[in-house]
Design a protein around this motif. Structure first.
Motif, PDB file in Angstrom:
ATOM      1  N   VAL A  27       0.848  -1.194   0.000  1.00  0.00           N
ATOM      2  CA  VAL A  27       0.000   0.000   0.000  1.00  0.00           C
ATOM      3  C   VAL A  27       0.879   1.237   0.000  1.00  0.00           C
ATOM      4  CG1 VAL A  27      -1.622   1.341   1.368  1.00  0.00           C
ATOM      5  CG2 VAL A  27      -1.949  -1.098   1.123  1.00  0.00           C
ATOM      6  N   ALA A  28       0.602   2.152  -0.928  1.00  0.00           N
ATOM      7  CA  ALA A  28       1.448   3.325  -1.096  1.00  0.00           C
ATOM      8  C   ALA A  28       1.366   4.224   0.119  1.00  0.00           C
ATOM      9  CB  ALA A  28       1.043   4.102  -2.351  1.00  0.00           C
ATOM     10  N   VAL A  29       2.492   4.786   0.513  1.00  0.00           N
ATOM     11  CA  VAL A  29       2.551   5.746   1.605  1.00  0.00           C
ATOM     12  C   VAL A  29       2.978   7.078   1.025  1.00  0.00           C
ATOM     13  CG1 VAL A  29       3.649   6.345   3.784  1.00  0.00           C
ATOM     14  CG2 VAL A  29       3.146   3.962   3.256  1.00  0.00           C
ATOM     15  N   PRO A  30       2.229   8.164   1.277  1.00  0.00           N
ATOM     16  CA  PRO A  30       2.620   9.449   0.702  1.00  0.00           C
ATOM     17  C   PRO A  30       3.976   9.884   1.200  1.00  0.00           C
ATOM     18  CG  PRO A  30       0.875   9.720   2.319  1.00  0.00           C
ATOM     19  CD  PRO A  30       1.035   8.245   2.106  1.00  0.00           C
ATOM     20  N   SER A  31       4.709  10.572   0.350  1.00  0.00           N
ATOM     21  CA  SER A  31       6.049  11.019   0.685  1.00  0.00           C
ATOM     22  C   SER A  31       6.016  12.007   1.840  1.00  0.00           C
ATOM     23  CB  SER A  31       6.683  11.677  -0.540  1.00  0.00           C
ATOM     24  OG  SER A  31       7.879  12.336  -0.188  1.00  0.00           O
ATOM     25  N   ASP A  32       7.048  11.956   2.679  1.00  0.00           N
ATOM     26  CA  ASP A  32       7.171  12.931   3.757  1.00  0.00           C
ATOM     27  C   ASP A  32       7.633  14.281   3.239  1.00  0.00           C
ATOM     28  OD1 ASP A  32       6.430  11.096   5.657  1.00  0.00           O
ATOM     29  OD2 ASP A  32       8.468  10.417   6.027  1.00  0.00           O
ATOM     30  N   ASP A  33       8.144  14.344   2.004  1.00  0.00           N
ATOM     31  CA  ASP A  33       8.639  15.603   1.455  1.00  0.00           C
ATOM     32  C   ASP A  33       7.478  16.392   0.884  1.00  0.00           C
ATOM     33  OD1 ASP A  33       9.932  17.679   0.347  1.00  0.00           O
ATOM     34  OD2 ASP A  33      10.995  16.534  -1.198  1.00  0.00           O
ATOM     35  N   ARG A  82      -9.594   2.905  12.385  1.00  0.00           N
ATOM     36  CA  ARG A  82      -8.209   2.471  12.539  1.00  0.00           C
ATOM     37  C   ARG A  82      -7.422   2.549  11.235  1.00  0.00           C
ATOM     38  NH1 ARG A  82     -11.140  -2.197  11.872  1.00  0.00           N
ATOM     39  NH2 ARG A  82     -10.259  -3.837  10.547  1.00  0.00           N
ATOM     40  N   TYR A  83      -8.037   3.021  10.165  1.00  0.00           N
ATOM     41  CA  TYR A  83      -7.352   3.065   8.878  1.00  0.00           C
ATOM     42  C   TYR A  83      -6.465   4.298   8.788  1.00  0.00           C
ATOM     43  CZ  TYR A  83     -10.757  -0.524   8.045  1.00  0.00           C
ATOM     44  OH  TYR A  83     -11.497  -1.659   8.174  1.00  0.00           O
ATOM     45  N   SER A  84      -5.357   4.178   8.066  1.00  0.00           N
ATOM     46  CA  SER A  84      -4.392   5.268   8.012  1.00  0.00           C
ATOM     47  C   SER A  84      -4.982   6.520   7.383  1.00  0.00           C
ATOM     48  CB  SER A  84      -3.142   4.826   7.245  1.00  0.00           C
ATOM     49  OG  SER A  84      -3.473   4.394   5.933  1.00  0.00           O
ATOM     50  N   MET A  85      -5.989   6.380   6.535  1.00  0.00           N
ATOM     51  CA  MET A  85      -6.603   7.554   5.918  1.00  0.00           C
ATOM     52  C   MET A  85      -7.487   8.323   6.895  1.00  0.00           C
ATOM     53  SD  MET A  85      -9.492   5.741   3.550  1.00  0.00           S
ATOM     54  CE  MET A  85     -10.639   4.533   4.219  1.00  0.00           C
ATOM     55  N   ALA A  86      -7.734   7.793   8.083  1.00  0.00           N
ATOM     56  CA  ALA A  86      -8.671   8.421   9.020  1.00  0.00           C
ATOM     57  C   ALA A  86      -8.235   9.811   9.445  1.00  0.00           C
ATOM     58  CB  ALA A  86      -8.859   7.536  10.247  1.00  0.00           C
ATOM     59  N   ASP A  87      -6.941  10.138   9.328  1.00  0.00           N
ATOM     60  CA  ASP A  87      -6.457  11.450   9.751  1.00  0.00           C
ATOM     61  C   ASP A  87      -6.692  12.542   8.717  1.00  0.00           C
ATOM     62  OD1 ASP A  87      -5.531  10.760  12.254  1.00  0.00           O
ATOM     63  OD2 ASP A  87      -3.531  10.226  11.559  1.00  0.00           O
ATOM     64  N   VAL A  88      -7.015  12.186   7.478  1.00  0.00           N
ATOM     65  CA  VAL A  88      -7.146  13.201   6.436  1.00  0.00           C
ATOM     66  C   VAL A  88      -8.611  13.607   6.308  1.00  0.00           C
ATOM     67  CG1 VAL A  88      -5.177  12.176   5.242  1.00  0.00           C
ATOM     68  CG2 VAL A  88      -7.492  11.618   4.476  1.00  0.00           C
ATOM     69  N   PRO A  89      -8.886  14.755   5.648  1.00  0.00           N
ATOM     70  CA  PRO A  89     -10.277  15.202   5.535  1.00  0.00           C
ATOM     71  C   PRO A  89     -11.180  14.178   4.869  1.00  0.00           C
ATOM     72  CG  PRO A  89      -8.791  16.984   4.958  1.00  0.00           C
ATOM     73  CD  PRO A  89      -7.948  15.747   5.105  1.00  0.00           C
ATOM     74  N   PRO A 754      -1.869  16.151  17.792  1.00  0.00           N
ATOM     75  CA  PRO A 754      -1.341  14.808  17.509  1.00  0.00           C
ATOM     76  C   PRO A 754      -2.157  14.089  16.434  1.00  0.00           C
ATOM     77  CG  PRO A 754      -1.610  15.167  19.871  1.00  0.00           C
ATOM     78  CD  PRO A 754      -2.307  16.302  19.183  1.00  0.00           C
ATOM     79  N   ASN A 755      -1.512  13.163  15.728  1.00  0.00           N
ATOM     80  CA  ASN A 755      -2.216  12.261  14.817  1.00  0.00           C
ATOM     81  C   ASN A 755      -1.514  10.910  14.828  1.00  0.00           C
ATOM     82  OD1 ASN A 755       0.026  12.490  13.114  1.00  0.00           O
ATOM     83  ND2 ASN A 755      -0.970  13.941  11.735  1.00  0.00           N
ATOM     84  N   ASN A 756      -1.943  10.007  13.962  1.00  0.00           N
ATOM     85  CA  ASN A 756      -1.395   8.652  13.989  1.00  0.00           C
ATOM     86  C   ASN A 756       0.099   8.613  13.693  1.00  0.00           C
ATOM     87  OD1 ASN A 756      -3.870   7.538  14.593  1.00  0.00           O
ATOM     88  ND2 ASN A 756      -4.405   7.124  12.458  1.00  0.00           N
ATOM     89  N   GLN A 757       0.569   9.524  12.822  1.00  0.00           N
ATOM     90  CA  GLN A 757       1.979   9.533  12.469  1.00  0.00           C
ATOM     91  C   GLN A 757       2.822  10.358  13.444  1.00  0.00           C
ATOM     92  OE1 GLN A 757      -0.480   9.854   9.881  1.00  0.00           O
ATOM     93  NE2 GLN A 757      -0.101   7.667   9.694  1.00  0.00           N
ATOM     94  N   ASP A 758       2.204  11.253  14.163  1.00  0.00           N
ATOM     95  CA  ASP A 758       2.904  12.140  15.095  1.00  0.00           C
ATOM     96  C   ASP A 758       2.124  12.162  16.400  1.00  0.00           C
ATOM     97  OD1 ASP A 758       4.338  14.102  16.380  1.00  0.00           O
ATOM     98  OD2 ASP A 758       3.680  15.743  15.089  1.00  0.00           O
ATOM     99  N   PRO A 759       2.380  11.199  17.292  1.00  0.00           N
ATOM    100  CA  PRO A 759       1.505  11.009  18.455  1.00  0.00           C
ATOM    101  C   PRO A 759       1.569  12.107  19.505  1.00  0.00           C
ATOM    102  CG  PRO A 759       3.371   9.500  18.518  1.00  0.00           C
ATOM    103  CD  PRO A 759       3.411  10.164  17.190  1.00  0.00           C
TER     104      PRO A 759
END
Length: 839
Positions: A27-33, A82-89, A754-759
């Motif tokens: 599953v693709a992960v968006p770039s941190d850049d 619990r899905y990684s997309m849950a943090d986005v709009p 905080p979010n899933n990637q930055d607690p």
């Protein structure tokens, strides 16, 4: 089995637990850049992972309504799941607010096969799946993208006599050895994907479900101008890939609408829903015309103490038609709206609850019922359905279009719905080049045999014709709509001297309707941000200056506006990729072409002469040698990328190569501009935007500024940082921690939710680190190892952040801490220091 939201009921449990069954590890992960944006590199020409996209990577974020897009048959991000997309709009309005209006909205397709009804759903049962080949992901584009031309421009991009035959899917659909070279790009931001209900993955997860044999191509569009930034258009191309006829076909959107701020626990429990079907006023030129709109909507009953005052809607815009009713399609301008249904609570279907099987779902799709607007607050689901389409033969398809719409009030949301309907209706165009077709309002070719046919029942002429088989007569099929707009609702601000022809289609030889077509501001440029020590360099290219207006085909570019946003704290439900709220943006600078249109400040001068044209290597003594190296290399190897010489930063090299290509007239050449913001502070979160605007033309000359993109249409995130120390200048005493002492008050300017990637959302920074790879170790005063940070300063970045967590994931406590810096290169000495944490 875990529910994605326990308070929402059993129907979600099995559905979304099944989502994870077949998701591969790729599953693709968006770039941190987030400091770089170039559609040529991160869009359709990249090599995306072939996987279901559930990571929040594809969010419509160039307008005031932000939505997550998936290739699983639904829109939305499933907030608090619990899905990684849950943090986005999910459907956040306005953008950057953290206020949501949707959990998920999925397509439903129902039809009869041999008299038995079947329904395939994108939500809550995820019965559509993407493929696992190159097409099984989401692709992005924009109006003006190479390969994406539409009429009235050169729509046959590859010159093979076909138009838009190679749709945006990462595949060579027309067998010419090229990929996505002739498709139709719409809007400032477009996402494209496809999914089916009969793939092996779907059958494995839903063995009880009987697929229809449907493939759906989903496209979604967004614009960045003020007039169009509050809606997102959606087109579904529905194709019968099976071997049997599908009859009495219905299409709907089923939405779990939830209005409220994400930080509220049960914000979905106090909503109201409704439906509007009727006339509304919309701008056309400098006046208004009436237009009919159909939209289901949700709002929060009490407004959450002012936090949730807005409305969110799902509008039905239109679908494929055929003037002769062929291929099971209605004749123009029929619009097959069918029903609006509401569901709440956990009651069984017979008592008003959600339909849970194909028979119940087909029943509500086909019910021809419009439920009344609700009178009591609750957690609602809604269904908006259209049909019936009489049949869909094997290997045939049709489209149906919707829009997701936001507004500050009900009236404002209806304004934006009308704007979406107007953009959908597009323009009329002379496609066949025949001045005898598309005249006196007759836009539709009707084919015989027909007896006693009146080609224009509204003209009062009464002349009728008998047509033999295959004989064609151009007819005014939408005359009643034209008369209604001319004679109908009078509360619109109408054009005073307009006669009926002002409202007619099919005049002046324009017989072809181009849907989703509107004039708009120039395409925003590609951007890059480079962090420096208490400064940020903003780079952009000349893309805005070379792409003509999508309707006039005139290059009406006027100038650029550079913006900065600060004071952002990442409200829950927002990310660095979705950006800040509109109130945080402010102007840095504006410049334009000197042509009599204000402000008349020339930007196309070299930096050394006070302009914005980027001059690479301006302070290097061997600048001419580097330029000669790139020029000679490209002349000899024009199709190759030039290796970056030692001593140059990568961002300098690829920019320099593009500039040299521009000077040589080679493909891929670009002019670059630069603005240096020297007011940025190290460590603070900033957004920068570069937007473009056009001018209006009067009597053949530019007269005044025209349409402009908002800063939300083209932004990037960055933090300025300290410069890494070289061996020659290295002073260990200059390596320190900021802030020191580390307190909540002193970290407040940097604090993010905080979010899933930055607690934690917190950070302190180690600054002025060595210009090499280093290992940072943090200890308590008693010598216990707290955390290890690996830092690469070889490119000049002298800052390493720490999120205030130990290596075991625990919050650090108050106290004195020691740190050591161990450089990988022997020329640097080891550095030891200390700092204080006060919690």
């Amino acid at each position: 089995m875990e529910s994605v939201r326990d308070t929402h009921g059993w129907w979600r449990v099995a559905s979304f637990c099944a989502l994870m069954v077949l998701i591969p590890a790729s599953v693709a992960v968006p770039s941190d850049d987030t400091s770089f944006r170039d559609p040529w590199l991160d869009g359709k020409f990249s090599s995306p992972d072939k996987a279901p996209v559930l990571n929040g990577e594809f969010v419509h974020n160039v307008g005031n309504l932000q939505m997550n897009v998936t290739n699983w048959g639904f829109f939305g991000s499933l907030p608090k799941s619990r899905y990684s997309m849950a943090d986005v709009p999910s459907a956040q309005y306005p953008s950057g607010s953290g206020v949501e209006y949707l959990y998920a909205a999925g397509i439903w397709i129902g039809a009869e096969r041999n008299g038995i009804p079947f329904v395939s759903t994108g939500y809550p049962d995820t019965e559509f799946y993407p493929s696992i080949d190159q097409a099984g992901t989401i692709y992005r584009s924009f109006e003006g993208d190479p390969g994406g031309e539409r009429y009235p421009g050169p729509a046959d991009d590859d010159g093979d006599g076909l138009v838009n035959e190679d749709w945006l899917n990462g595949m060579d659909d027309d067998g010419d050895g090229r990929v996505d070279e002739d498709f139709a790009a719409v809007g400032k931001q477009m996402f494209s994907c496809w999914f089916s209900d009969d793939l092996p993955q779907a059958r494995a997860v839903w063995p009880e479900h009987e697929p229809l044999g449907i493939r759906v191509r989903q496209e979604s569009y967004q614009w960045g101008e003020d007039d169009f930034q509050d809606f997102i258009g959606v087109r579904y191309w529905i194709e019968n890939v099976g071997s049997e006829f599908l009859t009495s076909l219905y299409v709907g959107i089923y939405a779990d609408v939830d209005a409220g701020p994400r930080e509220y626990g049960s914000y979905h429990m106090d909503d109201q829903v409704g439906f509007f079907n009727g006339p509304w006023c919309v701008m056309q030129d400098e006046a208004e015309i009436p237009i009919n709109i159909m939209v289901a909507y949700v709002y929060d009953e009490d407004g959450d103490k002012g936090r949730t005052p807005s409305y969110f809607g799902i509008a039905f815009l239109g679908h494929s038609t055929d003037p002769n009713g062929k291929n099971g399609l209605p004749w123009f301008p029929s619009k097959l709206f069918n029903s609006f249904r509401t569901f709440k609570g956990m009651a069984p279907f017979i008592d008003g609850g959600d339909p849970t099987n194909d028979f119940e779902r087909y029943e509500v799709l086909a019910s021809r019922i419009v439920d009344p607007n609700t009178m009591s607050a609750a957690d609602y689901r809604i269904l908006l359905s259209c049909g019936p389409f009489s049949y869909l033969a094997p290997e045939t398809s049709f489209f149906i279009d919707f829009a997701f719409v936001g507004g500050a009030s009900l009236a404002d949301m209806l304004d934006h719905t009308a704007a979406a309907q107007k953009v959908w209706e597009g323009i009329w165009y002379d496609l066949d080049g025949d001045p005898e077709t598309g005249v006196i309002g007759r836009e539709s070719p009707v084919e015989g045999p027909l007896d006693d046919w009146d080609p224009d029942p509204c003209d009062g002429d009464g002349t009728r014709f008998d047509l033999v088989k295959y004989e064609i007569i151009w007819s005014n099929l939408d005359c009643r709509e034209e008369k209604w707009r001319y004679e109908g609702p009078s509360d619109c601000y109408r054009k005073l001297d307009a006669d009926l022809s002002y409202y007619k289609t099919g005049i002046d030889g324009r017989e072809h309707q181009l849907l989703w077509k509107t004039g708009s501001a120039p395409v925003p440029p590609n951007m890059r941000l480079v962090p420096r020590d208490n400064a940020v360099e903003v780079y952009w290219d000349d893309l805005s200056e070379i792409i003509p207006d999508p309707i006039s085909r005139i290059i009406d570019f006027e100038g650029y506006q550079v913006w900065r946003a600060e004071g952002w704290h990442r409200p829950i439900g927002t990310t660095e990729n979705t950006g800040p709220g509109r109130d945080l943006w402010f102007f840095l600078e504006q410049r334009d072409i000197v042509n009599g249109v204000s402000p008349d400040i020339e930007f196309r001068r070299p930096e050394s002469q006070g302009g914005w044209i980027y001059e690479p290597l301006e302070n290097m003594s061997d600048r001419e040698e580097y330029l000669a190296y790139f020029e000679l290399s490209l002349i000899k190897y024009p199709n190759d990328s030039i290796p970056c010489p030692i001593g140059l930063e990568p961002e300098v090299c690829d920019t320099l190569e593009s500039l040299v290509r521009y000077d040589l007239g080679f493909e891929g050449g670009k002019r670059y501009y630069r603005l240096i913001d020297e007011d940025a502070k190290n460590g603070l979160p900033y957004f920068y935007a570069v937007t473009s605007y056009d001018h209006l033309i009067h009597d053949g000359l530019p007269s005044t500024s025209g349409r402009a993109n908002t800063p939300m249409s083209n932004f990037l995130f960055i933090r300025a940082r300290s410069e890494a120390q070289t061996v020659e200048e290295y002073e260990s005493s200059e390596v320190y921690v900021v802030p020191n002492p580390v307190t909540a008050d002193r970290m407040e300017a940097w604090r993010l939710e905080p979010n899933n990637q930055d607690p934690t959302g917190l950070r302190c920074e180690f600054r002025n680190l060595p210009r090499c790879r280093s290992t940072i170790r943090i200890y308590t005063v008693s010598g216990d190892l707290v955390e290890v940070i690996y830092h690469d300063g070889s490119s000049g970045d002298g800052t390493a952040p720490w999120n205030m967590l130990t290596r075991n994931g625990q919050d650090v406590t108050s106290g004195v801490y020691l740190f050591s810096i161990d450089p990988d290169e022997g020329g640097f000495s080891r550095t030891i220091g200390k700092f204080v944490v006060i919690r």
